[in-house]
Design a protein around this motif. Structure first.
Motif, mmCIF file in Angstrom:
data_model
loop_
_atom_site.group_PDB
_atom_site.id
_atom_site.type_symbol
_atom_site.label_atom_id
_atom_site.label_comp_id
_atom_site.label_asym_id
_atom_site.label_seq_id
_atom_site.Cartn_x
_atom_site.Cartn_y
_atom_site.Cartn_z
ATOM 1 N N GLN A 126 0.817 -1.205 0.000
ATOM 2 C CA GLN A 126 0.000 0.000 0.000
ATOM 3 C C GLN A 126 0.855 1.262 0.000
ATOM 4 O OE1 GLN A 126 -3.323 -0.314 -0.412
ATOM 5 N NE2 GLN A 126 -3.193 1.870 -0.849
ATOM 6 N N VAL A 127 2.009 1.206 0.659
ATOM 7 C CA VAL A 127 2.909 2.361 0.645
ATOM 8 C C VAL A 127 3.354 2.647 -0.786
ATOM 9 C CG1 VAL A 127 5.179 3.179 1.348
ATOM 10 C CG2 VAL A 127 3.669 2.106 3.015
ATOM 11 N N LEU A 128 3.709 1.587 -1.516
ATOM 12 C CA LEU A 128 4.122 1.775 -2.898
ATOM 13 C C LEU A 128 2.981 2.314 -3.750
ATOM 14 C CD1 LEU A 128 6.243 -1.450 -3.427
ATOM 15 C CD2 LEU A 128 7.080 0.896 -3.476
ATOM 16 N N ILE A 129 1.776 1.785 -3.547
ATOM 17 C CA ILE A 129 0.626 2.245 -4.319
ATOM 18 C C ILE A 129 0.398 3.739 -4.105
ATOM 19 C CG2 ILE A 129 -1.891 2.042 -4.502
ATOM 20 C CD1 ILE A 129 -1.527 -0.961 -3.914
ATOM 21 N N ASN A 130 0.707 4.225 -2.923
ATOM 22 C CA ASN A 130 0.503 5.642 -2.611
ATOM 23 C C ASN A 130 1.741 6.507 -2.859
ATOM 24 O OD1 ASN A 130 -2.137 5.193 -1.799
ATOM 25 N ND2 ASN A 130 -1.526 4.656 0.283
ATOM 26 N N LYS A 148 5.859 8.625 -7.485
ATOM 27 C CA LYS A 148 7.076 8.610 -8.289
ATOM 28 C C LYS A 148 7.416 7.234 -8.844
ATOM 29 C CE LYS A 148 9.432 12.615 -6.249
ATOM 30 N NZ LYS A 148 10.663 13.075 -5.563
ATOM 31 N N VAL A 149 6.820 6.198 -8.333
ATOM 32 C CA VAL A 149 7.184 4.863 -8.799
ATOM 33 C C VAL A 149 6.329 4.419 -9.986
ATOM 34 C CG1 VAL A 149 7.934 4.260 -6.475
ATOM 35 C CG2 VAL A 149 5.654 3.554 -7.247
ATOM 36 N N PHE A 150 5.402 5.270 -10.443
ATOM 37 C CA PHE A 150 4.514 4.901 -11.551
ATOM 38 C C PHE A 150 4.710 5.847 -12.734
ATOM 39 C CE2 PHE A 150 2.272 3.437 -7.744
ATOM 40 C CZ PHE A 150 1.989 2.124 -8.089
ATOM 41 N N PHE A 151 4.698 5.272 -13.938
ATOM 42 C CA PHE A 151 4.575 6.078 -15.144
ATOM 43 C C PHE A 151 3.107 6.418 -15.357
ATOM 44 C CE2 PHE A 151 8.478 3.721 -16.763
ATOM 45 C CZ PHE A 151 9.310 4.827 -16.646
ATOM 46 N N PRO A 168 -4.671 9.590 -11.121
ATOM 47 C CA PRO A 168 -4.110 8.246 -11.280
ATOM 48 C C PRO A 168 -2.975 8.029 -10.298
ATOM 49 C CG PRO A 168 -3.320 9.689 -13.009
ATOM 50 C CD PRO A 168 -4.331 10.490 -12.221
ATOM 51 N N PRO A 169 -2.412 6.805 -10.239
ATOM 52 C CA PRO A 169 -1.333 6.527 -9.284
ATOM 53 C C PRO A 169 -0.120 7.443 -9.425
ATOM 54 C CG PRO A 169 -2.217 4.476 -10.144
ATOM 55 C CD PRO A 169 -2.872 5.575 -10.918
ATOM 56 N N ASP A 170 0.151 7.971 -10.631
ATOM 57 C CA ASP A 170 1.286 8.876 -10.807
ATOM 58 C C ASP A 170 0.979 10.283 -10.323
ATOM 59 O OD1 ASP A 170 0.416 10.564 -13.398
ATOM 60 O OD2 ASP A 170 -0.220 8.490 -13.618
ATOM 61 N N ALA A 171 -0.278 10.553 -9.939
ATOM 62 C CA ALA A 171 -0.724 11.797 -9.298
ATOM 63 C C ALA A 171 -0.791 12.998 -10.233
ATOM 64 C CB ALA A 171 0.154 12.136 -8.089
ATOM 65 N N PRO A 198 -2.000 -0.932 -10.098
ATOM 66 C CA PRO A 198 -1.050 -0.547 -9.039
ATOM 67 C C PRO A 198 -0.725 -1.678 -8.074
ATOM 68 C CG PRO A 198 -2.730 1.151 -9.318
ATOM 69 C CD PRO A 198 -3.172 -0.031 -10.129
ATOM 70 N N ALA A 199 -1.703 -2.496 -7.715
ATOM 71 C CA ALA A 199 -1.449 -3.568 -6.747
ATOM 72 C C ALA A 199 -0.497 -4.610 -7.331
ATOM 73 C CB ALA A 199 -2.759 -4.212 -6.319
#
Length: 705
Positions: free
Chosen positions: A14-18, A21-24, A85-88, A561-562
């Motif tokens: 969940q930390v990664l999902i939030n 910077k880790v998502f394109f 989206p996950p990349d914000a 994301p998951a």
């Protein structure tokens, strides 16, 4: 990107999902995929007309992207949507990023056509002429043809106090005509170019000194512009400028309120023609006053107006691939047919003996057609159940299903009416099947049925045997020639039971979530995501035990994301991960402390890579799944999908050694993604490998025991 910059106050997914910077961003990732398609138009190892085809595909892809994805972002901007989206990135930030990437790409596409492909076409005796460059005699002949074949179907639409601004339909090509009226001054009119009724490229057959193999064309809009005096007699036609409007084509059906889903979708398809304008394309020669007037009348933001120095709507370049010049196209090859499946009448006997693997287009699609056709004709077959997503025209599959019903079989077909851009075609087939007496189901409320599944129930002695076909691609004989897809034939009773349970869930009511073999996505009730993450976690545990953890995913898109967070965690644990994702990939590879053990590659070549294969080394007890699902929220949350764990050991090994690993070793067509989302060529090495070429040369090798 520095791994230390990543927020890691614990190790939960969940930390990664939030952590944006880790998502394109998925939209920007898609543009990188389409950039790869455009690269193929420049590639000298493709025959010339195949390069023209890639430029057409690039343009068609972009049209669909604007109609669906970009239009959705503009809707979000107008509505003030807050969801990100996950990349914000906000919708406005995404639009700005898209425009920044697209504008130079559009210029490159125009350069590819004008400076690269057109000269090479001329060298091969294929000429695209401007009307003003033709001789007076040729121009006269073209004018006569215009009067006979085109003039009667064109209607000029004036725009003034007594004539409202004409409606401009989606993707229609138009001419903005400027007229100097002797009394009223400068006037504006719109002429719609009748694409679809008349070809965009008009062949000139009476050309002096034309060689026997030469082809001479003018473009339809140029021919019309050269003869506007016939449409506006007595007027002084000052100029004519091509333009095109792209509209929002992403409609939603209020399924809970629809009394008749088929009729509702029929009515909603019309929205594509009249949806809100999203983009205006104009020729670079268009004066600013016309550009501004068109933009204002269409209520477009300046960032929604693009200028072009090349032909507008280059998807129509696909017409040129119909030229009869085989030496300018990919050489044909004869697809393989697995030994045992050559005889249609013996197909059930063959499948009863063992499972079969088909890898299209290197393997023929004929055994799939024969399977259903023989099921229609075999007196011992009692019932057929099948899903249809994108069927195509003149479908032998649908014809076989109708024949089965005419012969008294019980036939149930789930036709997914919501298959985007195939709704009208699927409606036609749904009605034809119903007229034949087939039990047709139109999909599920709130879900698309994307699973590729067919089951045939046959009486054999005192028992019933279920023959099942599971695939990664559609039951479409045309696309099976150009899409790479896996299919499996089996009589495994557990698979047959799973297929029966799934069809019962699709046609009736069911709370079933867990199946014997299938991993099933059934909207929010499905467990596919959980099952895949469970396998990733298992690989982490096996890696701790054996030190050889390995995961390979070959799919069309990786967005969820998951699933991405779970893959990051596996990478941190030391698991070697290879992702071959044809299109959108939101995972960032090569980040120290996060994804240094992950590689991301993409293959764009002669065929559209469409297979979904998921491999887990599992401490040597290798686990391989194939199926319909990509790793996207829409597939895992809003569709019905299946993944099937390959149970036959021989097929499993062939999938790994002769298909999966060969593609991962590609050095000619494979590109590697870096941590910025860009793709880079591979080092060719001493023995360059084109995986698709290898598959053609060695087709059928995966059938060897």
């Amino acid at each position: 990107m520095d791994g230390d910059a990543i927020r890691r106050d614990d190790t939960t997914d969940q930390v990664l999902i939030n952590t944006p910077k880790v998502f394109f961003n998925r939209e920007l990732s898609w543009i990188q995929f389409n950039r790869r398609v455009l690269e193929e138009a420049w590639e000298g190892d493709h025959p010339l007309l195949e390069r023209v085809k890639f430029l057409s595909i690039f343009s068609n892809n972009l049209d669909e992207f604007v109609m669906i994805r970009l239009s959705g972002l503009w809707r979000q901007v107008e509505s003030g949507a807050l969801e990100r989206p996950p990349d914000a990135l906000s919708p406005a930030e995404q639009i700005a990023g898209i425009r920044s990437e697209l504008l130079p790409l559009l210029e490159e596409a125009t350069e590819c056509w004008r400076e690269y492909l057109l000269p090479r076409l001329r060298e091969e005796g294929i000429f695209i002429h401007r009307m003003e460059d033709l001789s007076p005699e040729c121009r006269k002949n073209a004018r006569e043809r215009f009067m006979k074949e085109i003039f009667p179907i064109i209607t000029p639409m004036a725009f003034d106090i007594s004539h409202p601004f004409p409606f401009i339909s989606n993707l229609s090509l138009n001419l903005a005509v400027v007229i100097n009226h002797p009394q009223r001054g400068r006037l504006f009119s719109r002429v719609k170019v009748p694409r679809g009724i008349v070809k965009r490229f008009i062949r000139l057959v009476e050309m002096p000194d034309a060689g026997r193999r030469d082809y001479h064309f003018v473009m339809l809009e140029d021919l019309i512009a050269d003869n506007l005096d016939l449409l506006f007699p007595g007027m002084d036609v000052e100029a004519a400028y091509p333009f095109r409007v792209t509209r929002d084509a992403d409609f939603e059906i209020e399924e809970d309120e629809a009394s008749d889903l088929l009729t509702s979708i029929e009515e909603s398809v019309e929205h594509r023609r009249i949806g809100q304008p999203v983009r205006l394309e104009v020729d670079s020669s268009v004066p600013s006053w016309i550009r501004e007037m068109l933009g204002a009348k269409l209520h477009l933001h300046p960032n929604q107006v693009d200028t072009s120095t090349g032909p507008i709507g280059m998807a129509d370049l696909m017409e040129l691939t119909g030229i009869n010049r085989p030496e300018l196209k990919d050489p044909p090859f004869l697809p393989a047919t697995p030994p045992g499946l050559e005889n249609e009448k013996q197909i059930f006997a063959a499948i009863r003996q063992r499972d079969y693997l088909l890898y299209h287009p290197y393997d023929s699609f004929n055994p799939v057609v024969a399977f259903i056709r023989q099921a229609a004709r075999d007196p011992d077959v009692l019932a057929i159940k099948q899903t249809l997503y994108r069927v195509g025209t003149n479908s032998p599959i649908v014809e076989a299903l109708m024949e089965a019903r005419e012969r008294g079989k019980q036939v149930t077909v789930l036709v997914e009416l919501k298959a985007r851009f195939d709704e009208e075609n699927n409606i036609v087939w749904a009605r034809a099947l119903e007229r034949a007496g087939v039990h047709v189901v139109y999909g599920l409320v709130g879900l698309k049925v994307h699973a590729k599944l067919c089951m045939v129930i046959r009486r054999e002695g005192e028992r019933l045997v279920t023959y099942t076909h599971i695939g990664t691609g559609n039951y479409n004989a045309q696309t099976a020639r150009v899409y790479t897809d896996i299919g499996i034939f089996t009589t495994d009773p557990d698979v047959g039971s799973d297929a029966a349970d799934l069809f019962n869930a699709l046609t009736g009511y069911s709370a079933k979530r867990r199946y014997r073999t299938f991993l099933v996505s059934h909207g929010k009730d499905g467990l596919m995501r959980d099952d895949l993450i469970m396998r990733i976690n298992r690989e982490i545990q096996r890696h701790r035990e054996t030190g050889d953890g390995c995961i390979v995913f070959k799919c069309n898109a990786l967005v969820d994301p998951a699933c991405i967070a779970a893959l990051y965690r596996a990478s941190e644990e030391g698991v070697s991960i290879h992702l071959q994702v044809r299109g959108i990939c939101c995972l960032r590879p090569g980040i120290p402390g996060l994804s240094r053990n992950i590689t991301v590659s993409s293959i764009v070549g002669r065929f559209l890579e469409h297979t979904r294969i998921f491999y887990f080394r599992n401490g040597g007890e290798e686990d391989v799944l194939i199926g319909s699902a990509d790793l996207m929220p829409r597939n895992l949350d809003r569709r019905v999908e299946i993944l099937y764990p390959i149970r036959d050991a021989m097929i499993r090994q062939m999938l790994i050694e002769k298909i999966l690993w060969i593609h991962l070793k590609d050095t000619l067509k494979m590109r590697m993604m870096n941590d910025t989302g860009r793709y880079k060529r591979q080092e060719l090495g001493p023995e360059p490998l084109d995986s698709q070429g290898w598959m053609i040369t060695n087709r059928g090798i995966w059938h060897d025991a």
